[in-house]
Write a protein that holds these residues in place. Structure first.
Motif, mmCIF file in Angstrom:
data_model
loop_
_atom_site.group_PDB
_atom_site.id
_atom_site.type_symbol
_atom_site.label_atom_id
_atom_site.label_comp_id
_atom_site.label_asym_id
_atom_site.label_seq_id
_atom_site.Cartn_x
_atom_site.Cartn_y
_atom_site.Cartn_z
ATOM 1 N N ALA A 46 0.846 -1.190 0.000
ATOM 2 C CA ALA A 46 0.000 0.000 0.000
ATOM 3 C C ALA A 46 0.879 1.236 0.000
ATOM 4 O O ALA A 46 2.094 1.171 0.225
ATOM 5 N N ALA A 47 0.278 2.376 -0.263
ATOM 6 C CA ALA A 47 1.005 3.638 -0.300
ATOM 7 C C ALA A 47 0.070 4.760 0.136
ATOM 8 O O ALA A 47 -1.132 4.569 0.321
ATOM 9 N N LEU A 48 0.636 5.940 0.287
ATOM 10 C CA LEU A 48 -0.155 7.143 0.514
ATOM 11 C C LEU A 48 -0.615 7.661 -0.843
ATOM 12 O O LEU A 48 0.207 7.953 -1.708
ATOM 13 N N VAL A 49 -1.914 7.738 -1.028
ATOM 14 C CA VAL A 49 -2.487 8.141 -2.314
ATOM 15 C C VAL A 49 -3.323 9.396 -2.104
ATOM 16 O O VAL A 49 -4.127 9.466 -1.167
ATOM 17 N N SER A 50 -3.136 10.360 -2.975
ATOM 18 C CA SER A 50 -3.917 11.592 -2.916
ATOM 19 C C SER A 50 -4.247 12.039 -4.335
ATOM 20 O O SER A 50 -3.768 11.453 -5.314
ATOM 21 N N LEU A 51 -5.075 13.063 -4.452
ATOM 22 C CA LEU A 51 -5.394 13.673 -5.736
ATOM 23 C C LEU A 51 -4.788 15.061 -5.799
ATOM 24 O O LEU A 51 -4.783 15.795 -4.794
ATOM 25 N N VAL B 71 -3.896 2.899 0.451
ATOM 26 C CA VAL B 71 -4.477 1.865 -0.400
ATOM 27 C C VAL B 71 -3.399 1.449 -1.405
ATOM 28 O O VAL B 71 -2.448 2.203 -1.642
ATOM 29 N N ALA B 72 -3.520 0.268 -1.971
ATOM 30 C CA ALA B 72 -2.626 -0.121 -3.060
ATOM 31 C C ALA B 72 -2.932 0.760 -4.268
ATOM 32 O O ALA B 72 -4.085 0.852 -4.690
ATOM 33 N N PRO B 73 -1.953 1.465 -4.833
ATOM 34 C CA PRO B 73 -2.232 2.394 -5.931
ATOM 35 C C PRO B 73 -2.944 1.767 -7.118
ATOM 36 O O PRO B 73 -3.772 2.421 -7.759
ATOM 37 N N THR B 74 -2.659 0.501 -7.421
ATOM 38 C CA THR B 74 -3.319 -0.132 -8.558
ATOM 39 C C THR B 74 -4.824 -0.262 -8.340
ATOM 40 O O THR B 74 -5.589 -0.297 -9.309
ATOM 41 N N ILE B 75 -5.262 -0.316 -7.089
ATOM 42 C CA ILE B 75 -6.694 -0.386 -6.813
ATOM 43 C C ILE B 75 -7.371 0.912 -7.251
ATOM 44 O O ILE B 75 -8.434 0.898 -7.877
ATOM 45 N N VAL B 76 -6.725 2.035 -6.943
ATOM 46 C CA VAL B 76 -7.290 3.328 -7.317
ATOM 47 C C VAL B 76 -7.233 3.533 -8.824
ATOM 48 O O VAL B 76 -8.240 3.886 -9.460
ATOM 49 N N GLN C 38 -1.703 10.951 -7.124
ATOM 50 C CA GLN C 38 -0.340 11.118 -6.620
ATOM 51 C C GLN C 38 -0.053 10.024 -5.601
ATOM 52 O O GLN C 38 -0.894 9.722 -4.755
ATOM 53 N N VAL C 39 1.138 9.441 -5.688
ATOM 54 C CA VAL C 39 1.488 8.280 -4.864
ATOM 55 C C VAL C 39 2.832 8.508 -4.190
ATOM 56 O O VAL C 39 3.786 8.979 -4.825
ATOM 57 N N SER C 40 2.919 8.178 -2.911
ATOM 58 C CA SER C 40 4.202 8.178 -2.211
ATOM 59 C C SER C 40 4.237 6.983 -1.269
ATOM 60 O O SER C 40 3.227 6.622 -0.656
ATOM 61 N N THR C 41 5.389 6.364 -1.174
ATOM 62 C CA THR C 41 5.547 5.182 -0.328
ATOM 63 C C THR C 41 6.239 5.574 0.978
ATOM 64 O O THR C 41 7.000 6.547 1.037
ATOM 65 N N VAL C 42 5.941 4.806 2.020
ATOM 66 C CA VAL C 42 6.598 4.991 3.314
ATOM 67 C C VAL C 42 7.049 3.619 3.811
ATOM 68 O O VAL C 42 6.470 2.586 3.459
ATOM 69 N N LEU D 104 5.280 0.446 -8.213
ATOM 70 C CA LEU D 104 5.229 0.838 -6.813
ATOM 71 C C LEU D 104 4.391 -0.077 -5.940
ATOM 72 O O LEU D 104 4.521 -0.032 -4.708
ATOM 73 N N SER D 105 3.519 -0.906 -6.550
ATOM 74 C CA SER D 105 2.555 -1.591 -5.681
ATOM 75 C C SER D 105 2.378 -3.084 -5.920
ATOM 76 O O SER D 105 1.827 -3.753 -5.045
ATOM 77 N N VAL D 106 2.804 -3.629 -7.048
ATOM 78 C CA VAL D 106 2.652 -5.072 -7.289
ATOM 79 C C VAL D 106 3.901 -5.594 -7.981
ATOM 80 O O VAL D 106 4.450 -4.940 -8.872
#
Length: 279
Positions: free
Chosen positions: A114-119, A193-198, A216-220, A274-276
């Motif tokens: 998962a990652a931090l996802v925003s618009l 959420v996993a970015p690919t889901i969005v 927009q996606v950022s990982t932690v 980034l996610s899978v």
């Protein structure tokens, strides 16, 4: 390999796997598989037809084993509850977790995170602060978080949700599209959420495809890679023999590489980075 050639190779590999397994005995009864829309992983057409990556993979395995699946569409939180209470024979897709291990046998197919996802908020609202960790998120008390009810990305994720809920900073959506709408409406500032889901959910909705460039996606570090795949219930009436047959088919599917090729058929490779990733 071009997208068309990759798609042909994936279909051929899945067909070969099904034919190899076809000689084995079928399941003792129809298997109950509740599902919830989750990007391109699980799709539900207007007529109620269930499709997407995981149902198609499961259908290939089941048909090769002579098993019948009955899909029903429910909210994700109810899907989890049905699995835990023994009303579901199969939980898909699912990330492995200690809680879920109590209720079934896990068969890994991929690795995900998962990652931090925003618009992109445009000029109307100030940009979000740069976050290096989940601790940073907690310390920015002005930020509100959105998640999909029933998703589970591990202990750090669950601890964060408890803290954010206690502070009144948590919003829970019923599905990925509702999650994105919360972000767009300003009800939440970012999601986990996993970015690919969005991106999959937006690509699958003609009304919202134009939002894709805004994602927009950022990982932690706390949201690391984990195993994703399928759970086979040990609480339902799924017999031991049926479970072993399905488990063997899923393991062979993963080893053949067909599962990963099916993912590549649905998503551009740069969106998976980034996610899978394959196991």
């Amino acid at each position: 390999m071009s997208g068309r050639r990759r798609a042909i190779a994936a279909v051929a590999a899945l067909g070969l796997l099904a034919s190899v397994l076809a000689a084995q005995a079928g399941c003792s009864r129809v298997l109950q598989v509740p599902v919830a829309p989750i990007g391109l992983g699980v799709t539900v057409a207007a007529n109620g037809q269930v499709g997407g990556i995981y149902p198609e993979l499961m259908r290939h395995v089941a048909s090769g084993e002579g098993c019948d699946l009955h899909f029903t569409v429910v909210p994700r939180a109810r899907q989890e509850l049905m699995f835990e209470s023994g009303l579901a024979d199969i939980l898909l897709p699912a990330r492995r977790s200690p809680r879920r291990d109590q209720y079934g046998v896990f068969v890994p197919l991929f690795q995900s995170r998962a990652a931090l996802v925003s618009l992109d908020r445009g000029a109307a609202r100030p940009p979000l602060p740069e976050l290096q960790s989940l601790a940073d998120l907690q310390q920015h008390h002005e930020l509100r978080l959105a998640v999909v009810r029933g998703y589970d990305y591990g202990e750090a994720y669950q601890s964060l949700l408890a803290a954010m809920a206690a502070q009144g900073r948590l919003q829970q959506a019923t599905d990925p599209i509702s999650l994105v709408r919360m972000l767009d409406a300003g009800l939440a500032d970012l999601a986990i959420v996993a970015p690919t889901i969005v991106t999959g959910a937006l690509r699958g909705d003609a009304r919202l495809k134009d939002w894709l460039p805004r994602v927009q996606v950022s990982t932690v570090e706390e949201l690391g890679w984990g195993e994703s795949g399928v759970y086979l219930s040990n609480r339902s009436k799924l017999g031991v023999a049926d479970r072993q047959v399905l488990e063997a088919g899923l393991v062979q599917l993963a080893k053949s590489g067909a599962a990963w090729r099916e993912f590549q058929r649905y998503y551009p490779e740069d969106s998976l980075r980034l996610s899978v990733r394959p196991r």
